[in-house]
Scaffold this motif. Structure first.
Motif, mmCIF file in Angstrom:
data_model
loop_
_atom_site.group_PDB
_atom_site.id
_atom_site.type_symbol
_atom_site.label_atom_id
_atom_site.label_comp_id
_atom_site.label_asym_id
_atom_site.label_seq_id
_atom_site.Cartn_x
_atom_site.Cartn_y
_atom_site.Cartn_z
ATOM 1 N N TYR A 73 0.848 -1.191 0.000
ATOM 2 C CA TYR A 73 0.000 0.000 0.000
ATOM 3 C C TYR A 73 0.886 1.246 0.000
ATOM 4 O O TYR A 73 1.793 1.372 0.824
ATOM 5 N N TYR A 74 0.569 2.139 -0.918
ATOM 6 C CA TYR A 74 1.346 3.355 -1.098
ATOM 7 C C TYR A 74 0.508 4.585 -0.779
ATOM 8 O O TYR A 74 -0.619 4.724 -1.266
ATOM 9 N N CYS A 75 1.094 5.449 0.005
ATOM 10 C CA CYS A 75 0.508 6.758 0.240
ATOM 11 C C CYS A 75 0.888 7.658 -0.934
ATOM 12 O O CYS A 75 1.997 7.545 -1.482
ATOM 13 N N ALA A 76 -0.026 8.538 -1.311
ATOM 14 C CA ALA A 76 0.241 9.419 -2.445
ATOM 15 C C ALA A 76 -0.254 10.825 -2.168
ATOM 16 O O ALA A 76 -1.262 11.012 -1.480
ATOM 17 N N ARG A 77 0.465 11.776 -2.717
ATOM 18 C CA ARG A 77 0.051 13.170 -2.606
ATOM 19 C C ARG A 77 -0.457 13.659 -3.953
ATOM 20 O O ARG A 77 0.169 13.398 -4.997
ATOM 21 N N GLY A 78 -1.549 14.380 -3.905
ATOM 22 C CA GLY A 78 -2.129 14.895 -5.140
ATOM 23 C C GLY A 78 -1.655 16.292 -5.462
ATOM 24 O O GLY A 78 -0.503 16.648 -5.221
ATOM 25 N N LEU A 79 -2.570 17.093 -5.956
ATOM 26 C CA LEU A 79 -2.252 18.433 -6.420
ATOM 27 C C LEU A 79 -2.865 19.493 -5.515
ATOM 28 O O LEU A 79 -3.771 19.188 -4.731
ATOM 29 N N THR A 80 -2.426 20.711 -5.658
ATOM 30 C CA THR A 80 -2.991 21.792 -4.850
ATOM 31 C C THR A 80 -4.377 22.202 -5.335
ATOM 32 O O THR A 80 -5.030 23.025 -4.701
ATOM 33 N N THR A 81 -4.832 21.552 -6.416
ATOM 34 C CA THR A 81 -6.232 21.761 -6.828
ATOM 35 C C THR A 81 -7.183 21.018 -5.899
ATOM 36 O O THR A 81 -8.385 21.207 -5.951
ATOM 37 N N CYS A 82 -6.594 20.124 -5.094
ATOM 38 C CA CYS A 82 -7.364 19.293 -4.165
ATOM 39 C C CYS A 82 -8.226 18.253 -4.889
ATOM 40 O O CYS A 82 -9.117 17.664 -4.274
ATOM 41 N N SER A 83 -7.944 18.013 -6.142
ATOM 42 C CA SER A 83 -8.670 16.998 -6.888
ATOM 43 C C SER A 83 -8.480 15.622 -6.273
ATOM 44 O O SER A 83 -7.363 15.262 -5.880
ATOM 45 N N ILE A 84 -9.544 14.849 -6.215
ATOM 46 C CA ILE A 84 -9.468 13.495 -5.659
ATOM 47 C C ILE A 84 -9.502 12.440 -6.761
ATOM 48 O O ILE A 84 -9.640 11.256 -6.482
ATOM 49 N N TYR A 85 -9.363 12.874 -8.007
ATOM 50 C CA TYR A 85 -9.337 11.912 -9.105
ATOM 51 C C TYR A 85 -7.997 11.173 -9.119
ATOM 52 O O TYR A 85 -6.943 11.774 -8.956
ATOM 53 N N PRO A 86 -8.029 9.862 -9.327
ATOM 54 C CA PRO A 86 -6.805 9.052 -9.272
ATOM 55 C C PRO A 86 -5.679 9.559 -10.174
ATOM 56 O O PRO A 86 -4.506 9.426 -9.822
ATOM 57 N N ARG A 87 -6.025 10.128 -11.322
ATOM 58 C CA ARG A 87 -4.996 10.567 -12.260
ATOM 59 C C ARG A 87 -4.198 11.759 -11.737
ATOM 60 O O ARG A 87 -3.153 12.109 -12.294
ATOM 61 N N ASP A 88 -4.677 12.410 -10.686
ATOM 62 C CA ASP A 88 -4.048 13.645 -10.208
ATOM 63 C C ASP A 88 -3.085 13.438 -9.040
ATOM 64 O O ASP A 88 -2.805 14.384 -8.308
ATOM 65 N N PHE A 89 -2.587 12.234 -8.877
ATOM 66 C CA PHE A 89 -1.630 11.968 -7.806
ATOM 67 C C PHE A 89 -0.241 11.795 -8.383
ATOM 68 O O PHE A 89 -0.045 11.086 -9.365
ATOM 69 N N ARG A 90 0.743 12.448 -7.759
ATOM 70 C CA ARG A 90 2.066 12.559 -8.337
ATOM 71 C C ARG A 90 3.198 12.026 -7.477
ATOM 72 O O ARG A 90 4.164 11.485 -7.992
ATOM 73 N N SER A 91 3.103 12.201 -6.155
ATOM 74 C CA SER A 91 4.214 11.831 -5.278
ATOM 75 C C SER A 91 3.825 10.602 -4.472
ATOM 76 O O SER A 91 2.690 10.477 -4.030
ATOM 77 N N TRP A 92 4.808 9.720 -4.258
ATOM 78 C CA TRP A 92 4.526 8.423 -3.648
ATOM 79 C C TRP A 92 5.475 8.126 -2.498
ATOM 80 O O TRP A 92 6.637 8.523 -2.517
ATOM 81 N N GLY A 93 4.963 7.382 -1.534
ATOM 82 C CA GLY A 93 5.820 6.872 -0.472
ATOM 83 C C GLY A 93 6.472 5.573 -0.897
ATOM 84 O O GLY A 93 6.320 5.130 -2.041
#
Length: 123
Positions: A94-114
């Motif tokens: 299981y990976y934690c991920a950070r999205g964008l400052t748009t606060c979008s919760i769409y899966p495609r908008d996640f960029r940084s990973w643990g």
């Protein structure tokens, strides 16, 4: 560059529960959507759940609806994943991920990973 550190994984029997945590570095945690993804052996990484910057909106994969709950504590820079009624098919990293400052919760908008935390569910 943000650092995301997951914890809380482990081995659990089917029907059991685990709570994952992800601590993020930096002082802008509340400006980003957060999420959890997972990857099982031999499979592609898949979306599990996401939460908006304020925590007011969430999005769940159908496979975990009703069993998993995401939450966040912006004062602690931490996002949580409560997993109940676990099934063997939930076994994955299981990976934690950070999205964008748009606060979008769409899966495609996640960029940084643990680095990930292993969850193994025995039958």
């Amino acid at each position: 560059q943000v650092q995301l550190v997951e914890s809380g994984g482990g081995l659990v029997q089917a029907g059991g529960s685990l709570r994952l945590s992800c601590a993020a570095s930096g002082r802008t945690f509340s400006n980003y959507a957060m999420g959890w993804f997972r990857q099982a052996p031999g499979k592609e990484r898949e979306f599990v759940v996401s939460i908006s910057c304020s925590g007011g909106s969430t999005r769940y994969a159908e496979s975990v609806k009703g069993r998993f709950t995401i939450s966040r504590d912006n004062a602690k820079n931490t996002v949580y994943l409560q997993m109940n009624s676990l099934k063997p098919e939930d076994t994955a990293t299981y990976y934690c991920a950070r999205g964008l400052t748009t606060c979008s919760i769409y899966p495609r908008d996640f960029r940084s990973w643990g680095q990930g935390t292993q969850v193994t569910v025995s039958s």
